[in-house]
Design an enzyme around this catalytic site. Structure first.
Site, mmCIF file in Angstrom:
data_model
loop_
_atom_site.group_PDB
_atom_site.id
_atom_site.type_symbol
_atom_site.label_atom_id
_atom_site.label_comp_id
_atom_site.label_asym_id
_atom_site.label_seq_id
_atom_site.Cartn_x
_atom_site.Cartn_y
_atom_site.Cartn_z
ATOM 1 N N ASN A 177 9.967 9.630 -1.506
ATOM 2 C CA ASN A 177 9.028 8.901 -2.356
ATOM 3 C C ASN A 177 9.086 9.440 -3.775
ATOM 4 O O ASN A 177 9.035 10.653 -3.974
ATOM 5 C CB ASN A 177 7.605 9.096 -1.804
ATOM 6 C CG ASN A 177 6.558 8.441 -2.686
ATOM 7 O OD1 ASN A 177 6.476 7.220 -2.754
ATOM 8 N ND2 ASN A 177 5.769 9.247 -3.386
ATOM 9 N N GLU A 178 9.209 8.544 -4.743
ATOM 10 C CA GLU A 178 9.121 8.878 -6.171
ATOM 11 C C GLU A 178 9.812 10.202 -6.501
ATOM 12 O O GLU A 178 9.213 11.112 -7.077
ATOM 13 C CB GLU A 178 7.647 8.903 -6.621
ATOM 14 C CG GLU A 178 7.010 7.539 -6.485
ATOM 15 C CD GLU A 178 5.646 7.404 -7.164
ATOM 16 O OE1 GLU A 178 5.035 8.412 -7.527
ATOM 17 O OE2 GLU A 178 5.200 6.244 -7.332
ATOM 18 N N GLN A 187 -3.354 0.902 -2.113
ATOM 19 C CA GLN A 187 -3.171 1.187 -0.710
ATOM 20 C C GLN A 187 -4.099 0.278 0.100
ATOM 21 O O GLN A 187 -4.567 -0.713 -0.465
ATOM 22 C CB GLN A 187 -3.439 2.658 -0.458
ATOM 23 C CG GLN A 187 -2.466 3.551 -1.248
ATOM 24 C CD GLN A 187 -2.466 5.006 -0.818
ATOM 25 O OE1 GLN A 187 -3.164 5.405 0.110
ATOM 26 N NE2 GLN A 187 -1.663 5.823 -1.512
ATOM 27 N N TYR A 191 1.792 0.198 -11.342
ATOM 28 C CA TYR A 191 0.322 0.137 -11.357
ATOM 29 C C TYR A 191 -0.110 -0.335 -12.729
ATOM 30 O O TYR A 191 0.447 0.088 -13.742
ATOM 31 C CB TYR A 191 -0.274 1.518 -11.074
ATOM 32 C CG TYR A 191 -0.014 2.004 -9.656
ATOM 33 C CD1 TYR A 191 -0.768 1.518 -8.595
ATOM 34 C CD2 TYR A 191 0.981 2.941 -9.389
ATOM 35 C CE1 TYR A 191 -0.545 1.960 -7.289
ATOM 36 C CE2 TYR A 191 1.213 3.386 -8.081
ATOM 37 C CZ TYR A 191 0.444 2.897 -7.042
ATOM 38 O OH TYR A 191 0.662 3.335 -5.759
ATOM 39 N N GLU A 200 4.990 -0.003 -3.875
ATOM 40 C CA GLU A 200 3.676 0.389 -4.399
ATOM 41 C C GLU A 200 3.377 -0.515 -5.578
ATOM 42 O O GLU A 200 4.113 -0.519 -6.566
ATOM 43 C CB GLU A 200 3.652 1.852 -4.844
ATOM 44 C CG GLU A 200 3.668 2.823 -3.676
ATOM 45 C CD GLU A 200 3.423 4.272 -4.082
ATOM 46 O OE1 GLU A 200 2.686 4.521 -5.067
ATOM 47 O OE2 GLU A 200 3.989 5.150 -3.409
ATOM 48 N N ASN A 227 3.149 10.509 -2.119
ATOM 49 C CA ASN A 227 3.429 11.897 -2.476
ATOM 50 C C ASN A 227 3.241 12.841 -1.280
ATOM 51 O O ASN A 227 3.876 13.890 -1.198
ATOM 52 C CB ASN A 227 2.518 12.327 -3.627
ATOM 53 C CG ASN A 227 2.760 11.514 -4.889
ATOM 54 O OD1 ASN A 227 3.825 10.926 -5.071
ATOM 55 N ND2 ASN A 227 1.779 11.478 -5.782
ATOM 56 N N GLU A 284 -1.618 6.040 3.207
ATOM 57 C CA GLU A 284 -1.168 7.412 2.943
ATOM 58 C C GLU A 284 -2.241 8.385 3.425
ATOM 59 O O GLU A 284 -3.438 8.079 3.368
ATOM 60 C CB GLU A 284 -0.933 7.597 1.429
ATOM 61 C CG GLU A 284 -0.497 9.015 1.070
ATOM 62 C CD GLU A 284 0.045 9.149 -0.347
ATOM 63 O OE1 GLU A 284 0.054 8.155 -1.090
ATOM 64 O OE2 GLU A 284 0.476 10.278 -0.688
HETATM 65 O O1 AHR Z 1 -0.551 5.405 -4.255
HETATM 66 C C1 AHR Z 1 -0.931 6.625 -4.824
HETATM 67 C C2 AHR Z 1 0.252 7.459 -5.247
HETATM 68 O O2 AHR Z 1 0.887 6.804 -6.308
HETATM 69 C C3 AHR Z 1 1.361 7.663 -4.244
HETATM 70 O O3 AHR Z 1 1.140 8.743 -3.392
HETATM 71 C C4 AHR Z 1 2.553 7.935 -5.114
HETATM 72 O O4 AHR Z 1 3.741 7.512 -4.500
HETATM 73 C C5 AHR Z 1 2.242 7.204 -6.388
HETATM 74 O O5 AHR Z 1 2.421 8.004 -7.494
#
Ligand code: AHR
Length: 499
Positions: free
Chosen positions: A172-173, A351, A244, A292, A72, A27
């Site tokens: 995305n999201e 990432q 996460y 992710e 994002n 990103e």
């Molecule tokens: O990976 C970091 C961020 O986490 C990304 O930009 C977003 O998609 C997620 O909230």
């Protein structure tokens, strides 16, 4: 000492090993791109400004698909800014990460970098603040061979061959209030359906990913997936999952069992997607793009003030430094993704460089492997053929977050002439004695046996001690009469290659 027994049966196939499981994510965030993969002044930089020390590590990591350019970031991105002569590219404000974007690396450069690393480019389009036409324009620029305005523009910009991007994320999201242009499930489902239908009119073979929830903790989780798919089911191929994990308040036992949460998350999304499919009497199945996933000390990030009110180019952001325990969890999450290869057919570790990443760099300085690099690269190298369903007899322990968890977890893959077994010991204090019945595999030799562990489960690799944590040969391994035995240290991840 905890003892576990595992039986492997090569007939009990779950799914093929999907190479896209080993995808990653770049990103335009912090130093992932600038001073991460791209640093023209760096001694290792090639003629295009890419750090070759990083390229070598990415190759060693074995990442396959690379999702780009966000995240994002994509929701404020104008792709046109990132192509053509560099001196004409505008500097823009990126509201997602409160940074300046120079656009010195854009689509054509990143596609060239993917070729250098041997990875497949996966693109995200901005459906949040832009419409269908810019998405179609990007598709034409990226994929059309020649003879149209935008394909000829790409050629004039120095890229004669189309990038032939197969996988595309529709934003995305989009459920997240932090997302520029976030939407309700109704609005997003309709937007995604219209965008997807138009993109498939241009190329029916594209593989399109609709946004699922930003995480299973979102208040709209479940309803979001259902509503979005009710609108878009016929036009898309995947729904995304993002997750996460981190250790909360010193609860290492729960943290080590994070894979249970990922497994349950996958179950829930598959059930929801299939529910919509059955209602529509559709023969089609929607797969999961787990695009992710990682350990991320998100709570600490949200509480810190790493970025102030100034607009800076490539500030240090989200540069988590990972421990042995983090690496064990990452290894275990990857095992889960392989085990769920019946429906999770693509995934991206978030990432790749500097930003919650397995690879770290210093500007003008070295690049090195975080602890989490090792389980990923070893699994990508060894897993081959088909994933088989193990029968596990393991002691369990109680966790505050995930209920009962097995002390030992395992994933196994079998190919024509080799097999691989991946093991985790979640016990925080004791080594475990594990036996694995591999008679069905016909394996007679242990080709490789590697364990990642350390007496200090919080040991890390840093700029000043880059190899503090590395995998070691596990000398306790034996294979006699089709039974493998191994001792697994507490809080450890292991891999065995069998021939
Ligand atoms: O990976 C970091 C961020 O986490 C990304 O930009 C977003 O998609 C997620 O909230």
């Amino acid at each position: 000492m905890p003892r576990a027994h595992i039986v492997l049966d090569k007939q009990a196939v779950i799914a093929p090993v999907r190479r896209r499981t080993f995808g990653s994510f770049v990103e335009h965030l912090g130093r992932c791109v600038y001073t991460g993969i791209y640093e023209p002044e760096h001694p290792s930089a090639n003629k295009d400004g890419f750090r070759m020390d990083v390229v070598d590590l990415v190759r060693e990591l074995g990442s396959t698909t690379i999702r780009y350019p966000g995240g994002n970031f994509v929701s404020g991105f104008r792709w046109e800014d990132s192509v053509g002569p560099r001196e004409n590219r505008p500097v823009r404000r990126d509201l997602a990460w409160h940074s300046l974007e120079s656009n010195q690396v854009g689509l054509d450069e990143f596609a060239a970098w993917c070729r250098l690393t041997g990875s497949e480019l996966m693109l995200a389009v901005n459906v949040a603040t832009r419409g269908i036409l810019p998405a179609l324009d990007l598709l034409e620029y990226a994929n059309h061979p020649s003879g149209t305005a935008l394909s000829d523009l790409r050629i004039a910009n120095g890229t004669p061959h189309p990038h032939n991007v197969r996988m595309w994320c529709l934003g995305n999201e989009m459920d997240g209030p932090w997302q520029t242009g976030f939407m309700t499930a109704e609005d997003y489902g309709k937007t995604a359906a219209r965008t997807a239908a138009a993109m498939k009119a241009a190329d029916k073979d594209l593989e399109l990913v609709v946004c699922g929830s930003s995480g299973s903790g979102m208040p709209t989780f479940g309803d979001w997936e259902r509503t979005v798919l009710e609108h878009s089911y016929d036009h898309v191929d995947y729904i995304s999952c993002h997750a996460y994990y981190q250790e909360h308040d010193g609860d290492l036992g729960s943290f080590l069992a994070s894979a249970l949460d990922m497994d349950y998350f996958i179950d829930t999304v598959v059930a929801t997607a299939d529910h919509v499919g059955y209602k529509k009497r559709s023969a089609k199945k929607i797969d999961i793009s787990f695009d992710e996933w990682n350990v991320w000390y998100l709570k600490e990030h949200q509480e810190s003030h790493e970025v102030d009110d100034r607009w800076r180019h490539a500030p240090r952001q989200l540069e988590d430094v990972y421990s042995v325990a983090d690496a064990v969890v990452v290894g275990n999450l990857l095992m889960t993704l392989l085990n769920r290869g019946d429906r999770v057919t693509s995934a991206s570790l978030a990432q790749l460089v500097n930003v919650i990443a397995p690879i770290m760099t210093e500007p003008g300085g070295p690049a090195w492997r975080q602890t989490t690099f090792h389980p990923f690269s070893i699994t990508s190298r060894l897993a081959a053929g088909e994933v088989i369903r193990p029968v596990i007899d393991s002691p369990t322990y109680e966790t505050a977050r995930h209920g009962q968890a097995a002390v030992i977890d395992v994933t196994a893959t079998v190919d024509a002439d080799r097999a691989a077994v991946f093991l985790v010991n979640r016990d925080t204090a004791q080594p475990a004695h594990v036996t694995v019945d591999v008679r069905s595999l016909g394996s007679t030799r242990v080709l490789e046996t590697l364990t990642l562990s350390d007496p200090d489960v919080y040991a890390k690799n840093t700029l000043t001690d880059q190899t503090r944590v590395v995998p070691h040969t596990n000398a306790t391994t034996t294979l006699t009469d089709g039974v493998l035995t191994i001792e697994l240290p507490p809080v450890s991840w292991s891999a065995l290659a069998l021939g």
